[in-house]
Design a protein around this motif. Sequence first.
Motif, mmCIF file in Angstrom:
data_model
loop_
_atom_site.group_PDB
_atom_site.id
_atom_site.type_symbol
_atom_site.label_atom_id
_atom_site.label_comp_id
_atom_site.label_asym_id
_atom_site.label_seq_id
_atom_site.Cartn_x
_atom_site.Cartn_y
_atom_site.Cartn_z
ATOM 1 N N HIS A 93 129.186 -41.808 46.108
ATOM 2 C CA HIS A 93 129.368 -41.897 47.558
ATOM 3 C C HIS A 93 128.300 -42.774 48.221
ATOM 4 O O HIS A 93 128.173 -42.767 49.449
ATOM 5 N N ARG A 94 127.531 -43.506 47.404
ATOM 6 C CA ARG A 94 126.537 -44.445 47.902
ATOM 7 C C ARG A 94 125.515 -43.778 48.840
ATOM 8 O O ARG A 94 125.181 -44.282 49.888
ATOM 9 N N ILE A 95 125.082 -42.612 48.426
ATOM 10 C CA ILE A 95 124.041 -41.904 49.173
ATOM 11 C C ILE A 95 122.692 -42.322 48.592
ATOM 12 O O ILE A 95 122.502 -42.291 47.366
ATOM 13 N N PRO A 96 121.746 -42.718 49.439
ATOM 14 C CA PRO A 96 120.444 -43.170 48.930
ATOM 15 C C PRO A 96 119.733 -42.077 48.121
ATOM 16 O O PRO A 96 119.740 -40.913 48.494
ATOM 17 N N ILE A 97 119.134 -42.522 47.017
ATOM 18 C CA ILE A 97 118.354 -41.627 46.158
ATOM 19 C C ILE A 97 116.925 -42.113 46.172
ATOM 20 O O ILE A 97 116.640 -43.257 45.796
ATOM 21 N N VAL A 98 116.010 -41.237 46.621
ATOM 22 C CA VAL A 98 114.595 -41.585 46.740
ATOM 23 C C VAL A 98 113.802 -40.737 45.754
ATOM 24 O O VAL A 98 113.924 -39.509 45.748
ATOM 25 N N GLU A 99 113.006 -41.406 44.926
ATOM 26 C CA GLU A 99 112.165 -40.692 43.969
ATOM 27 C C GLU A 99 110.838 -40.330 44.629
ATOM 28 O O GLU A 99 110.085 -41.202 45.030
ATOM 29 N N ASN A 100 110.601 -39.022 44.736
ATOM 30 C CA ASN A 100 109.332 -38.500 45.271
ATOM 31 C C ASN A 100 109.089 -37.164 44.590
ATOM 32 O O ASN A 100 109.434 -36.100 45.110
ATOM 33 N N PRO A 101 108.521 -37.179 43.369
ATOM 34 C CA PRO A 101 108.376 -35.945 42.577
ATOM 35 C C PRO A 101 107.667 -34.800 43.308
ATOM 36 O O PRO A 101 108.173 -33.683 43.308
ATOM 37 N N PRO A 102 106.499 -35.014 43.953
ATOM 38 C CA PRO A 102 105.853 -33.869 44.633
ATOM 39 C C PRO A 102 106.718 -33.270 45.736
ATOM 40 O O PRO A 102 106.824 -32.046 45.865
ATOM 41 N N LEU A 103 107.348 -34.145 46.528
ATOM 42 C CA LEU A 103 108.180 -33.641 47.622
ATOM 43 C C LEU A 103 109.432 -32.957 47.082
ATOM 44 O O LEU A 103 109.859 -31.918 47.615
ATOM 45 N N ALA A 104 110.023 -33.485 46.010
ATOM 46 C CA ALA A 104 111.225 -32.872 45.434
ATOM 47 C C ALA A 104 110.924 -31.464 44.914
ATOM 48 O O ALA A 104 111.691 -30.518 45.154
ATOM 49 N N ARG A 105 109.790 -31.324 44.207
ATOM 50 C CA ARG A 105 109.437 -30.001 43.686
ATOM 51 C C ARG A 105 109.124 -29.023 44.820
ATOM 52 O O ARG A 105 109.511 -27.849 44.776
ATOM 53 N N ALA A 106 108.416 -29.515 45.840
ATOM 54 C CA ALA A 106 108.049 -28.633 46.951
ATOM 55 C C ALA A 106 109.278 -28.178 47.718
ATOM 56 O O ALA A 106 109.409 -26.996 48.072
ATOM 57 N N LEU A 107 110.206 -29.099 47.986
ATOM 58 C CA LEU A 107 111.415 -28.719 48.715
ATOM 59 C C LEU A 107 112.278 -27.760 47.902
ATOM 60 O O LEU A 107 112.834 -26.799 48.427
ATOM 61 N N HIS A 108 112.397 -28.008 46.610
ATOM 62 C CA HIS A 108 113.210 -27.134 45.756
ATOM 63 C C HIS A 108 112.653 -25.709 45.735
ATOM 64 O O HIS A 108 113.412 -24.730 45.667
ATOM 65 N N ALA A 109 111.340 -25.570 45.842
ATOM 66 C CA ALA A 109 110.711 -24.248 45.765
ATOM 67 C C ALA A 109 110.708 -23.517 47.101
ATOM 68 O O ALA A 109 110.642 -22.283 47.122
ATOM 69 N N THR A 110 110.783 -24.248 48.214
ATOM 70 C CA THR A 110 110.580 -23.596 49.516
ATOM 71 C C THR A 110 111.811 -23.548 50.409
ATOM 72 O O THR A 110 111.846 -22.739 51.347
ATOM 73 N N VAL A 111 112.798 -24.374 50.176
ATOM 74 C CA VAL A 111 113.951 -24.413 51.080
ATOM 75 C C VAL A 111 115.191 -23.875 50.369
ATOM 76 O O VAL A 111 115.388 -24.117 49.176
ATOM 77 N N GLU A 112 116.001 -23.123 51.105
ATOM 78 C CA GLU A 112 117.251 -22.588 50.578
ATOM 79 C C GLU A 112 118.413 -23.442 51.045
ATOM 80 O O GLU A 112 118.315 -24.167 52.048
ATOM 81 N N VAL A 113 119.516 -23.352 50.312
ATOM 82 C CA VAL A 113 120.708 -24.117 50.660
ATOM 83 C C VAL A 113 121.223 -23.667 52.024
ATOM 84 O O VAL A 113 121.214 -22.464 52.346
ATOM 85 N N ASP A 114 121.642 -24.645 52.836
ATOM 86 C CA ASP A 114 122.156 -24.428 54.202
ATOM 87 C C ASP A 114 121.066 -23.980 55.163
ATOM 88 O O ASP A 114 121.379 -23.474 56.247
ATOM 89 N N GLN A 115 119.806 -24.162 54.810
ATOM 90 C CA GLN A 115 118.692 -23.816 55.687
ATOM 91 C C GLN A 115 117.875 -25.068 56.010
ATOM 92 O O GLN A 115 117.780 -25.992 55.188
ATOM 93 N N PRO A 116 117.280 -25.142 57.206
ATOM 94 C CA PRO A 116 116.445 -26.307 57.531
ATOM 95 C C PRO A 116 115.157 -26.311 56.711
ATOM 96 O O PRO A 116 114.703 -25.275 56.242
ATOM 97 N N ILE A 117 114.589 -27.487 56.549
ATOM 98 C CA ILE A 117 113.359 -27.583 55.755
ATOM 99 C C ILE A 117 112.215 -26.941 56.518
ATOM 100 O O ILE A 117 112.215 -26.890 57.751
ATOM 101 N N PRO A 118 111.180 -26.445 55.812
ATOM 102 C CA PRO A 118 110.027 -25.836 56.491
ATOM 103 C C PRO A 118 109.245 -26.873 57.281
ATOM 104 O O PRO A 118 109.236 -28.063 56.936
ATOM 105 N N PRO A 119 108.575 -26.440 58.354
ATOM 106 C CA PRO A 119 107.821 -27.383 59.203
ATOM 107 C C PRO A 119 106.757 -28.168 58.447
ATOM 108 O O PRO A 119 106.452 -29.304 58.811
ATOM 109 N N GLU A 120 106.177 -27.552 57.387
ATOM 110 C CA GLU A 120 105.100 -28.258 56.682
ATOM 111 C C GLU A 120 105.584 -29.508 55.954
ATOM 112 O O GLU A 120 104.767 -30.337 55.520
#
Length: 356
Positions: free
Chosen positions: A307-334
């Motif tokens: 679907h031509r959605i941009p893919i950005v490699e950012n290992p620290p941010l990817a791991r942090a988001l996967h650990a702190t955000v739930e599906v259908d929920q907004p990302i944490p303020p930090e």
Amino acid sequence: MAETDDSDKTEEPSQKRLDEALQRGDVVKSQEVNTWFVMAGATLVLMSFSGGMSRDLSTTMRGLIANGWQIRVDGPALPHLFMTIGGEIIAAIGLPFLILIIAAAAGNFVQHRLVWSVQSLTPDLSKVSPLAGLKRQFSMQAVANLAKGLVKVVLVGAVLAALLWPERKHMEALVYADPAALLPFTASLALKLMGTVVAMLAVVAAGDYLFQYRQWYEKQKMSLRELKEEFKQSEGDPTIKGKLKQIRQQRSRKRMIAAVPKASVIITNPTHFAVALQYDRGMPAPICVAKGVDALALKIREIAGEHRIPIVENPPLARALHATVEVDQPIPPEHYKAVAEVIGYVMRLRRAVARR
């Protein structure tokens, strides 16, 4: 199913097991506690109301005897006489009798709360079985009852003998005493005897209650098999729970896969983690529409590529988001700043592509 051997019941009973015992009327009950309350109530009645009762009853009887020659008993006069005498007797003994009833009821209430159960009234063939009756005759309960009976007879008999022996001369003199002096002496002696008996029975009742409670608690113990069966009934079969969990995970995965095309950017590890974020103007914060690791992360990247959605490699941010955000929920303020930089980069990239 084979009946569980009592020797296998080594585990403490669960609260559910104790509640079920209460519902079927299986409660701790010591007859000695009931006896003590009745004796204590009788002693209280004798101490507080014996004088009033004797005066009221003697007045009624004295008036009945003194005026018996002029009391009519013909026709409706006889029922009226019975009602009058009965009312005076009830007035004299009503309150003491009520106290005895309350004392008898209190003997049960202090041992367990009020129980309404018809199961104890259900016929049980084991109660009329000769073999079961023989076992009961030689059970620990029967031995305890025999021991209690012997202790009560010995203790009460010894105390009564110790109290009555010094009074033997006074009791012999009662034969020649004025009948009016019999009642005070008898009431005083009876009150002394009953007070002593109540004090002794308190010790017997306390010991018997502890024994009955221990016997009841041991009977409620459970085997490991019973604990497992109860756990299955209350929490569900682990196999079924595992299957349901697997089904929920599969459905959740399908929903996430279906939501990937709505994403604005995919942030990756680049191979182990993938987090799909959706952001539109006016939204307070980006929302996670899908996330996954390993195979699921690979599937998210594949759909993003289709679907031509941009893919950005950012290992620290990817791991942090996967650990702190739930599906259908907004990302944490930090993570606002880091995600804002990624989305800003994606938007600039899209504008550059659009100019071409």
